[in-house]
Enzyme design. Structure first.
Site, mmCIF file in Angstrom:
data_model
loop_
_atom_site.group_PDB
_atom_site.id
_atom_site.type_symbol
_atom_site.label_atom_id
_atom_site.label_comp_id
_atom_site.label_asym_id
_atom_site.label_seq_id
_atom_site.Cartn_x
_atom_site.Cartn_y
_atom_site.Cartn_z
ATOM 1 N N SER A 1 87.329 -0.926 111.378
ATOM 2 C CA SER A 1 86.248 -0.684 110.438
ATOM 3 C C SER A 1 85.472 0.573 110.804
ATOM 4 O O SER A 1 85.228 0.862 111.978
ATOM 5 C CB SER A 1 85.330 -1.913 110.396
ATOM 6 O OG SER A 1 84.024 -1.601 110.814
ATOM 7 N N LYS A 2 85.106 1.309 109.758
ATOM 8 C CA LYS A 2 84.413 2.579 109.947
ATOM 9 C C LYS A 2 83.078 2.348 110.663
ATOM 10 O O LYS A 2 82.646 3.140 111.488
ATOM 11 C CB LYS A 2 84.173 3.166 108.548
ATOM 12 C CG LYS A 2 83.656 4.573 108.532
ATOM 13 C CD LYS A 2 83.710 5.077 107.099
ATOM 14 C CE LYS A 2 82.903 6.341 106.926
ATOM 15 N NZ LYS A 2 82.940 6.832 105.547
ATOM 16 N N ARG A 3 82.439 1.241 110.325
ATOM 17 C CA ARG A 3 81.112 0.966 110.862
ATOM 18 C C ARG A 3 81.180 0.491 112.319
ATOM 19 O O ARG A 3 80.409 0.925 113.154
ATOM 20 C CB ARG A 3 80.452 -0.109 109.986
ATOM 21 C CG ARG A 3 78.961 -0.217 110.085
ATOM 22 C CD ARG A 3 78.419 -1.100 108.963
ATOM 23 N NE ARG A 3 79.230 -2.302 108.760
ATOM 24 C CZ ARG A 3 79.111 -3.398 109.511
ATOM 25 N NH1 ARG A 3 78.252 -3.462 110.492
ATOM 26 N NH2 ARG A 3 79.882 -4.459 109.257
ATOM 27 N N LYS A 4 82.164 -0.384 112.597
ATOM 28 C CA LYS A 4 82.166 -1.008 113.924
ATOM 29 C C LYS A 4 82.990 -0.268 114.964
ATOM 30 O O LYS A 4 82.764 -0.427 116.155
ATOM 31 C CB LYS A 4 82.746 -2.430 113.813
ATOM 32 C CG LYS A 4 81.822 -3.400 113.132
ATOM 33 C CD LYS A 4 82.340 -4.810 113.354
ATOM 34 C CE LYS A 4 82.404 -5.562 112.066
ATOM 35 N NZ LYS A 4 83.330 -6.649 112.017
ATOM 36 N N LEU B 1 88.142 4.701 114.954
ATOM 37 C CA LEU B 1 88.839 4.894 113.677
ATOM 38 C C LEU B 1 88.778 6.369 113.250
ATOM 39 O O LEU B 1 89.680 6.882 112.598
ATOM 40 C CB LEU B 1 88.202 4.006 112.599
ATOM 41 C CG LEU B 1 88.856 4.057 111.218
ATOM 42 C CD1 LEU B 1 90.308 3.620 111.289
ATOM 43 C CD2 LEU B 1 88.121 3.161 110.226
#
Ligand code: GLU
Length: 549
Positions: free
Chosen positions: A298-301, A305
């Site tokens: 995930s981009k946020r976590k 990435l």
């Protein structure tokens, strides 16, 4: 309905025909079996591991077959456009050794199959939409947003499939006069595909498509009148993809598995337009293990990435490439064992050997692969890489590297020769931390002295400094440490201590750890004698003296 008239009404400005484009973009003259692949990123400014993963597949398929790999910018959604995004795509991929044969470039575009920016291909798409309208296979739809919302609500209430099809495709039956009147009244409209799929979703036929990675995919045919041209005159992804990949003569479409669900739409479009289908290769999602569960990156976590992460941390591109190959093809590791020194490019990559159930990405595994890759890279090359990395990401350490190359190379080579070379070096940031004790500004005592030897630390170091001769070879040097140990009642050999622990304060290892900590600040390090040789006499003596004061 006079479809020719309708087509002229909707697209009076389009004068070219599909035959004209066929002539402008003829089939490519390539050797038999050559594959044509493309990367079609949206210019959102965020380039991630998934892009690299896909690009790698594209690049391998094209290069291995003597084909062409090109870059097409999918910028039809201008809300997502970020300034400089194309440059980011090109430079990020270039860093990992991925380059294109044609398509968008840093200063425009190169190649005979352009424009390579979808935003510049409006007339081409409209020509093909016009063609479908002429054949009665596409029609203008004037449904307003609220009307579509009402349809959706009704479908939900009736537990029907959402979308515009069957009785819900109300604009299918408009007459030419009604359409003319709507346009005259200034009503906005989209163009929809007139699907030939069974309008009762329950009765949809099953179609089969051969996926290059997954084998046969069986799924229900498309039955929806999907939008192909938006009210702005810009095509949807579905339509642009089909037209572009045909005219650019793509043979293999490598894209993420999130597109599988819309594949039936693409199949119908290819058929209606009379284009030959490329081979679709739907790649698996990159997953990671999180507390024992597999989940999507995930981009946020997950900072890992983003491709920038690897550049910032200072991973060597060859290490990332090597690791990606291990997750791309299940037989890569076996091949690598049999061919330890061959360039990765020699590996016969195949789409069939790709995972189709979520490729597991694991930073620890990347680090292990990186250790194996770096141990084979000559110190000079590593030193050059570190300088390049520092220039961009850690300029404050550049003065420690530049002009001190001989020193750095000796440090990097420490313990790397011989049968069992040390595999301590992983990536730029880690390497610098690992070797930072070689620089006085970064040197600090990080570990405590061993508890049993701590009371004697000062005496040990005094005696060591007194007897220190920088010219001693390794055995002379260690004999002196043994002598100090014996003098202070530490066993000269660990096994003596083990036999009679009550007789000694500890053993020679404790004494040398005291020295190690004074010189390197750490209880774990490569060989102390070798480190002293690299540090030089003056620095070694100064560090010892500093701990005696
Ligand atoms: N523009 C699409 C995306 O960003 C590309 C999909 C494709 O490769 O066809 O996901």
């Amino acid at each position: 309905m006079n479809y020719d008239k309708l087509a002229e009404l909707l697209f009076p400005q389009i004068t070219k025909t599909p035959a004209d484009y066929e002539a402008i973009y003829p089939p490519r003259q390539l050797p038999e079996g050559a594959k044509v692949t493309r990367l079609g990123p949206s210019p959102t400014g965020f380039i991630h591991l998934g892009n690299l993963y896909g690009a790698f597949v594209d690049e391998r398929l094209a290069r291995q077959s003597g084909g062409t790999f090109y870059l097409r910018i999918e910028d039809t959604d201008d809300k997502r456009y970020v300034e400089g995004a194309v440059e980011t795509i090109i430079t990020s991929l270039d860093f990992f050794g991925i380059d294109f044969d044609e398509g968008a470039t840093m200063d425009g575009a190169a190649g005979d199959y352009g424009p390579y920016y979808q935003s510049q291909r409006g007339e081409i798409y409209q020509c093909y939409v016009k063609e479908l309208v002429k054949k009665g296979q596409a029609y203008p739809c004037f449904l307003a947003e609220e009307e579509i919302a009402d349809i959706r609500a009704k479908q939900e209430a009736n537990k029907e499939n959402p979308g515009i099809y069957g009785d819900y495709a109300v604009c299918r039956s408009l007459t030419l006069e009604e359409i003319e009147a709507n346009i005259e009244a200034g009503k906005s409209y989209v163009v929809r595909l007139h699907s030939d799929g069974n309008q009762d979703p329950e009765k949809a036929k099953t179609i089969s498509i051969e996926d290059g990675i997954r084998g046969t995919l069986s799924m229900p045919e498309n039955y929806q009148d999907v939008v192909i041209l938006k009210a702005t005159g810009i095509p949807t992804y579905h339509f642009a993809h089909v037209v572009d990949d045909h005219l650019m003569r793509t043979t293999h479409v490598v894209r993420g598995e999130e597109w599988i669900s819309s594949l039936p739409i693409h199949v119908e479009l290819f058929e209606k337009l009379g284009f030959e289908m490329p081979v679709f290769c739907h790649t698996a999602q990159l997953m990671k293990l999180d507390n024992g569960n597999k989940r999507k990156l995930s981009k946020r976590k997950d900072p890992e990435l983003s491709l920038d992460y690897y550049r910032q941390e200072g991973y060597l591109p060859q290490a990332v490439r090597e690791y990606l190959l291990t997750i791309l093809n299940s037989n890569y590791e076996e091949w690598r064992q049999a061919n330890p020194d061959a360039p990765a490019e020699d590996f016969p990559f195949t789409a069939e050997k790709m995972s189709n159930s979520g490729a597991l990405f694991d930073l620890d595994k990347l680090n292990d692969v990186s250790k194996d890759v770096l141990v084979k890279i000559p110190a000079k090359e590593l030193c050059d890489f570190l300088k390049g990395w520092a220039t961009e990401w850690k300029p404050e350490i550049l003065p420690l590297l530049e002009g001190h190359e001989a020193y750095i190379e000796k440090i990097l080579d420490l313990g790397r020769s011989g049968k069992k070379p040390r595999k301590d070096l992983i990536y730029g940031k880690q390497i610098f931390e690992f070797i930072s004790y070689f620089f006085d500004d970064y040197f600090k005592i990080e570990d405590p002295y061993p508890e049993n030897a701590a009371p004697d630390a000062k005496v040990i170091l005094e005696k060591y400094l007194e007897s220190y001769d920088h010219k001693d070879d390794q055995s002379q040097w260690f004999d002196k440490i043994r002598a100090i140990a014996e003098e202070l009642n530490y066993a000269a050999r660990p096994k003596d201590y083990k036999k009679n622990p009550d007789q000694y304060k500890g053993h020679v290892g404790d004494v040398s750890t005291v020295i190690r900590i004074a010189v390197m600040g750490r209880s774990q390090s490569p060989d102390v004698w070798e480190i002293q040789q690299i540090l030089g006499e003056e620095r070694t003596r100064a560090r010892l003296a500093a701990q005696i004061k």
